[in-house]
Design an enzyme around this catalytic site. Sequence first.
Site, mmCIF file in Angstrom:
data_model
loop_
_atom_site.group_PDB
_atom_site.id
_atom_site.type_symbol
_atom_site.label_atom_id
_atom_site.label_comp_id
_atom_site.label_asym_id
_atom_site.label_seq_id
_atom_site.Cartn_x
_atom_site.Cartn_y
_atom_site.Cartn_z
ATOM 1 N N ARG A 46 17.763 -20.839 14.216
ATOM 2 C CA ARG A 46 16.958 -19.633 14.445
ATOM 3 C C ARG A 46 17.821 -18.373 14.486
ATOM 4 O O ARG A 46 17.328 -17.273 14.342
ATOM 5 C CB ARG A 46 16.136 -19.790 15.727
ATOM 6 C CG ARG A 46 15.091 -18.727 15.870
ATOM 7 C CD ARG A 46 14.049 -18.902 16.991
ATOM 8 N NE ARG A 46 14.145 -20.062 17.806
ATOM 9 C CZ ARG A 46 14.798 -20.136 18.974
ATOM 10 N NH1 ARG A 46 15.418 -19.077 19.456
ATOM 11 N NH2 ARG A 46 14.799 -21.254 19.660
ATOM 12 N N TYR A 97 -1.508 -0.234 3.926
ATOM 13 C CA TYR A 97 -1.848 -1.631 3.654
ATOM 14 C C TYR A 97 -2.752 -2.144 4.776
ATOM 15 O O TYR A 97 -2.460 -1.943 5.958
ATOM 16 C CB TYR A 97 -0.558 -2.466 3.568
ATOM 17 C CG TYR A 97 -0.811 -3.932 3.478
ATOM 18 C CD1 TYR A 97 -1.485 -4.468 2.386
ATOM 19 C CD2 TYR A 97 -0.413 -4.799 4.490
ATOM 20 C CE1 TYR A 97 -1.741 -5.828 2.307
ATOM 21 C CE2 TYR A 97 -0.660 -6.160 4.417
ATOM 22 C CZ TYR A 97 -1.330 -6.666 3.325
ATOM 23 O OH TYR A 97 -1.589 -8.007 3.254
ATOM 24 N N ASP A 168 7.628 1.866 4.662
ATOM 25 C CA ASP A 168 7.324 0.642 3.920
ATOM 26 C C ASP A 168 7.568 0.948 2.448
ATOM 27 O O ASP A 168 6.823 1.695 1.825
ATOM 28 C CB ASP A 168 5.873 0.227 4.189
ATOM 29 C CG ASP A 168 5.496 -1.098 3.517
ATOM 30 O OD1 ASP A 168 6.079 -1.415 2.470
ATOM 31 O OD2 ASP A 168 4.597 -1.790 4.034
ATOM 32 N N LYS A 193 6.470 -9.274 -2.775
ATOM 33 C CA LYS A 193 5.986 -8.524 -3.939
ATOM 34 C C LYS A 193 7.096 -8.362 -4.980
ATOM 35 O O LYS A 193 7.530 -9.341 -5.545
ATOM 36 C CB LYS A 193 5.399 -7.198 -3.473
ATOM 37 C CG LYS A 193 4.462 -7.311 -2.244
ATOM 38 C CD LYS A 193 3.160 -7.999 -2.541
ATOM 39 C CE LYS A 193 2.321 -8.303 -1.295
ATOM 40 N NZ LYS A 193 2.065 -7.186 -0.413
HETATM 41 C C1 LIG Z 1 1.677 -7.075 0.974
HETATM 42 C C2 LIG Z 1 2.130 -5.936 1.769
HETATM 43 C C3 LIG Z 1 2.546 -6.087 3.091
HETATM 44 C C4 LIG Z 1 2.473 -7.426 3.802
HETATM 45 O O1 LIG Z 1 3.382 -8.345 3.270
HETATM 46 P P1 LIG Z 1 3.158 -9.927 3.337
HETATM 47 O O2 LIG Z 1 4.403 -10.451 2.700
HETATM 48 O O3 LIG Z 1 1.892 -10.236 2.599
HETATM 49 O O4 LIG Z 1 3.036 -10.301 4.780
HETATM 50 C C5 LIG Z 1 3.015 -4.991 3.775
HETATM 51 N N1 LIG Z 1 3.057 -3.782 3.185
HETATM 52 C C6 LIG Z 1 2.651 -3.575 1.911
HETATM 53 C C7 LIG Z 1 2.707 -2.214 1.327
HETATM 54 C C8 LIG Z 1 2.172 -4.643 1.168
HETATM 55 O O5 LIG Z 1 1.752 -4.444 -0.089
#
Ligand SMILES: *Cc1c(COP(=O)(O)O)cnc(C)c1O
Length: 359
Positions: A46, A97, A168, A193
């Site tokens: 961990r 998001y 983000d 992504k």
């Molecule tokens: C998909 C997404 C998230 C969340 O990510 P996960 O890997 O699905 O938990 C956060 N911020 C943005 C802008 C996203 O497109």
Amino acid sequence: MEPSELHPATIAVTVGRPERAPDQPLNPPITMAATYLATGVMEYGRYGNPTWTAFEQALGELETGRCLTYGSGLAAVDAVLNLVKAGGVVVAPRHAYSGSLMQLADLEARGRLSARLVDVTDTASVIAACQGADLVLLESPTNPALEIVDLPVVIPAARAAGAIVAIDNTFATPLRQRPLELGADIVVHSATKFIAGHSDVQLGAVITRADEIWTALKERRDLYGAIAGPFETWLALRGLRTLHVRLDRAEDNARQLVEHLSTHPLVEEVRYPGFGAIISIVIRGGASIAEAVTTSTRIWAHATSLGGVESTLERRRRWPVETLTIPEGLVRLAVGIEDAGDLWADLESALDTAAAVGG
Ligand SMILES: *Cc1c(COP(=O)(O)O)cnc(C)c1O
């Protein structure tokens, strides 16, 4: 840390590899380990993993900070929101998001913090909302409205107001935007992504230059356990190696599609920030016609998520949790790296089919 003199493409390919010595593997192995022989720096699964370290070095250097990886993008967002003291104030985009907004709503409902949701295109009101805030968590471009925050103006203003500033950077990636260079304290990624890039991994990351923030996050990741799997991290590093090539190609495809889309009669509005591989279109006639577009393609997959080599599309309001000011007919196109002509032919045929259905 010293800024790298290498270009992003070279960093993406070269950083996070084993030491160069005879018989060392070229790539880091997947280290499956719940524990390590004692008295080292990791000790327990961990607390650390060599495969995480390799990925964290590569993504950290691309974002010009130190990286920590998490089990998903939302686990990374949660880690950042947890930096806020009890009763603190968080500023966020009203069109962020949906998962991030739901975390904020949940925390607010439980009295943990309060959220100020802002229209990020109104720079003056964003700056006004930052006064007295503990954390400013922005997204640019926003998902799925594709609004742009004036980061070079907002970041210093939010910091001057005393807030921690987190961006983000999932949509822009470090190849199009490096918020830490603009003065942000923290970058957050859904590495699910573009970073991993093949729609087969769930992973998150946080990057910062501030040692006290990095240490606070690391101590809590150790304690609360929102860690990534070694295999997932290895896949994400493998994906990261080609990020620049994939993004260039997907962006080139997106630009060509924007040209075509803006002349189609069924398309009421094309939203594209001028870079990246996400396009949001608003379909004339609302939900059912937009739904018909998303179910009539053969190459584009009708699926949520984005940033993979394969093109996907969906009507965002099919999700009951999507923000109600997102138009019913908004379809988010996540452009992949297929042939641009094939992608347009498929989309045009779906638009024509939906137009015929709508009569
Ligand atoms: C998909 C997404 C998230 C969340 O990510 P996960 O890997 O699905 O938990 C956060 N911020 C943005 C802008 C996203 O497109």
